[in-house]
Design an enzyme around this catalytic site. Structure first.
Site, mmCIF file in Angstrom:
data_model
loop_
_atom_site.group_PDB
_atom_site.id
_atom_site.type_symbol
_atom_site.label_atom_id
_atom_site.label_comp_id
_atom_site.label_asym_id
_atom_site.label_seq_id
_atom_site.Cartn_x
_atom_site.Cartn_y
_atom_site.Cartn_z
ATOM 1 N N HIS A 55 11.872 28.731 -80.870
ATOM 2 C CA HIS A 55 12.300 27.368 -80.507
ATOM 3 C C HIS A 55 11.171 26.657 -79.787
ATOM 4 C CE1 HIS A 55 15.548 24.433 -79.276
ATOM 5 N NE2 HIS A 55 14.491 24.035 -78.569
ATOM 6 N N HIS A 57 8.634 22.754 -79.505
ATOM 7 C CA HIS A 57 8.444 21.328 -79.820
ATOM 8 C C HIS A 57 6.945 21.055 -79.927
ATOM 9 C CE1 HIS A 57 12.667 20.043 -79.073
ATOM 10 N NE2 HIS A 57 12.656 21.155 -78.360
ATOM 11 N N GLN A 150 16.436 13.659 -81.460
ATOM 12 C CA GLN A 150 16.368 13.852 -80.003
ATOM 13 C C GLN A 150 17.241 12.874 -79.210
ATOM 14 O OE1 GLN A 150 13.707 15.657 -77.482
ATOM 15 N NE2 GLN A 150 15.681 15.160 -76.579
ATOM 16 N N HIS A 208 20.149 21.971 -80.968
ATOM 17 C CA HIS A 208 20.245 22.001 -79.514
ATOM 18 C C HIS A 208 21.733 21.843 -79.215
ATOM 19 C CE1 HIS A 208 15.998 21.174 -79.805
ATOM 20 N NE2 HIS A 208 15.844 21.219 -78.500
ATOM 21 N N GLU A 211 23.241 22.091 -74.041
ATOM 22 C CA GLU A 211 22.147 22.285 -73.078
ATOM 23 C C GLU A 211 22.490 21.500 -71.820
ATOM 24 O OE1 GLU A 211 18.267 20.959 -74.295
ATOM 25 O OE2 GLU A 211 17.271 21.972 -72.636
ATOM 26 N N ASP A 307 10.239 26.777 -75.922
ATOM 27 C CA ASP A 307 10.743 25.399 -75.932
ATOM 28 C C ASP A 307 9.606 24.406 -75.742
ATOM 29 O OD1 ASP A 307 12.548 23.369 -76.170
ATOM 30 O OD2 ASP A 307 13.588 23.709 -74.292
ATOM 31 N N TRP A 313 8.908 17.827 -70.277
ATOM 32 C CA TRP A 313 9.972 18.657 -69.716
ATOM 33 C C TRP A 313 9.458 19.854 -68.915
ATOM 34 C CZ3 TRP A 313 10.031 16.490 -74.584
ATOM 35 C CH2 TRP A 313 11.044 15.553 -74.822
HETATM 36 FE FE FE2 Z 1 14.229 22.223 -77.409
#
Ligand code: FE2
Length: 425
Positions: A55, A57, A150, A208, A211, A307, A313
């Site tokens: 997972h 990005h 997203q 996702h 979360e 991630d 993030w």
């Molecule tokens: Fe993610």
């Protein structure tokens, strides 16, 4: 149900030779007569199949600081910040960042990677860039791309059309973010719409999902129910599932049966989940990770991802999947003697099941992909997160690392320092 033993462990600790011809493993035996072929001497070190990132990005990687840093460190400010960054993105800039990160992956033995790519962008910059990179890196790092709305499939203008366009362009997995829609009903509707697309196009799904710390965020049950209803068992992944940390045990017991029926793949992201969840708690603060221990014990396939690395993030990270497994071992309290190796599986063999990889492993007939670790065992690898002495892809060495040398100079203690397991006295 006991967790299935990884297929790649050839006879516990006994050293073996592995014969490679071309791009394939052709023989695994105690001793192979190499008959003049070239040889890599593993010197009894640990050889494993490559690491797998379940997972990630790639579109946001290494973007931290543009246009500004995340002041609060929260998930929601991260999403806002990503919205500020998106209009500034260029294909060249993203390609450069993602390519640099993929070089880090190869150096550390991560040769398979599933990346979500944001489709809530009228220019679809990420989709175009990552499709190009997927082709460029094919056979070195194999990349699966997930079409990821997203900002919400029903919340963001034209998100459905943009997602369809991304799938038409060749994105191979359908993503989603039901808990980010405005209402529970909208979240459920988004799952239905996305599952429709996956079923029609015969694609895998990775959403996702839940979360959040909110125990009433229960989209995993919808995702699993839709998986069973459409006969897509094993091909659907729930990523994060952090609200499962906060639900009551009665509900979890009921949900678990449904997850088993759906053969739902579960992906946890230990570093980011620990950092981002529990932000509204005082003390005690929740860990914010899904129930890894209980899921694995029930036979659910669980793998791990990083991630994010240095993006809106998550400000840290190097791309080392052993760091992820190490953190999970602590956060999920997987320290039992039978549990420790399962954390290694979550970034190798279990992740191969999540991604649906074929030919993965150190067995005859598999693709000749492997990592030679400067460690004596899987447990030792988790303990020391050692150098990747050699990374092998399709029979070729594609990266090497020389281990650091630590030398103590203090009187009476002088000499090399190596973190070997102590001999029992
Ligand atoms: Fe993610």
């Amino acid at each position: 149900m006991p967790h299935p033993k990884p297929r790649w462990r050839p006879g516990d600790d006994a050293p073996v030779d592995i014969g490679i011809r071309g791009e394939r493993i052709v023989e695994v035996a105690a001793v192979i007569d190499r008959g003049g072929a070239s040889e890599i001497d593993g010197e009894g070190r640990l050889l494993t199949p490559p690491f797998i990132e379940s997972h990630f990005h790639l579109d946001s990687v290494l973007s931290a600081g543009t246009p500004r840093r995340n002041g609060s460190g929260t998930l929601l400010e991260g999403i806002t910040l990503w919205g500020e960054l998106q209009p500034l993105l260029t294909q060249e800039g993203m390609r450069e960042r993602a390519r640099e990160y993929l070089r880090w992956c190869v150096a550390q033995g991560t040769l398979f990677l599933r990346s979500h790519v944001d489709t809530c962008d009228p220019r679809l910059i990420g989709v175009r860039t990552l499709i190009e990179l997927r082709e460029e890196f094919r056979g070195l790092v194999d990349i699966q791309l997930v079409a990821f709305p997203q900002h919400g499939l029903l919340r963001f203008p034209n998100a459905i059309r943009l997602l369809d366009q991304a799938l038409d362009m060749g994105i191979e997995v359908v993503g989603g973010i039901p808990h980010y829609e405005r209402t529970r009903e909208a979240g459920i509707e988004s799952i239905r719409l996305l599952m429709d697309r996956a079923q029609r196009r015969n694609l895998r799904v990775d959403m996702h999902c839940d979360e959040t710390d909110d125990p009433l965020s229960r989209f995993a049950e919808v995702l699993a129910e839709q998986t069973v209803a459409r006969d897509m068992q094993g091909r659907v992944t729930g990523s994060h599932l952090t609200s499962m940390h906060s639900v009551d045990n009665y509900y979890f017991a009921k949900l678990l049966g449904l997850l088993q029926d759906a053969s739902l793949q579960v992906v946890a992201n230990p570093l980011v989940n620990l950092l981002i969840q529990g932000r509204y708690d005082t003390y005690p603060k929740r860990r914010g990770l899904t129930r890894v221990k209980e899921l694995i014990a029930a036979g659910v396939n669980v793998s791990f991802g990083l991630d994010c690395v240095m993006d809106p993030w998550y400000p840290l990270g190097t791309g080392d999947m052993l760091e992820v497994a190490w953190m999970a071992l602590h956060a999920c309290q997987m320290s039992g003697v039978e549990e420790i190796p399962l954390m290694f599986d979550a970034v190798t063999t279990a992740a191969a099941r999540t991604l649906g990889l074929e030919d993965y492993g150190l067995e005859t007939g598999c693709s000749a992909d492997a990592v030679l670790l400067d460690a004596s065992s899987v447990e030792d690898a988790l303990r020391t997160r050692p150098s990747r002495l050699a990374v092998i892809r399709r029979g070729r060495i594609v990266a090497r690392t020389t281990p650091p040398q630590r030398t103590l100079l203090a009187d009476g203690l002088a000499g090399p320092v190596e973190f070997h397991q102590p001999a029992f006295r």
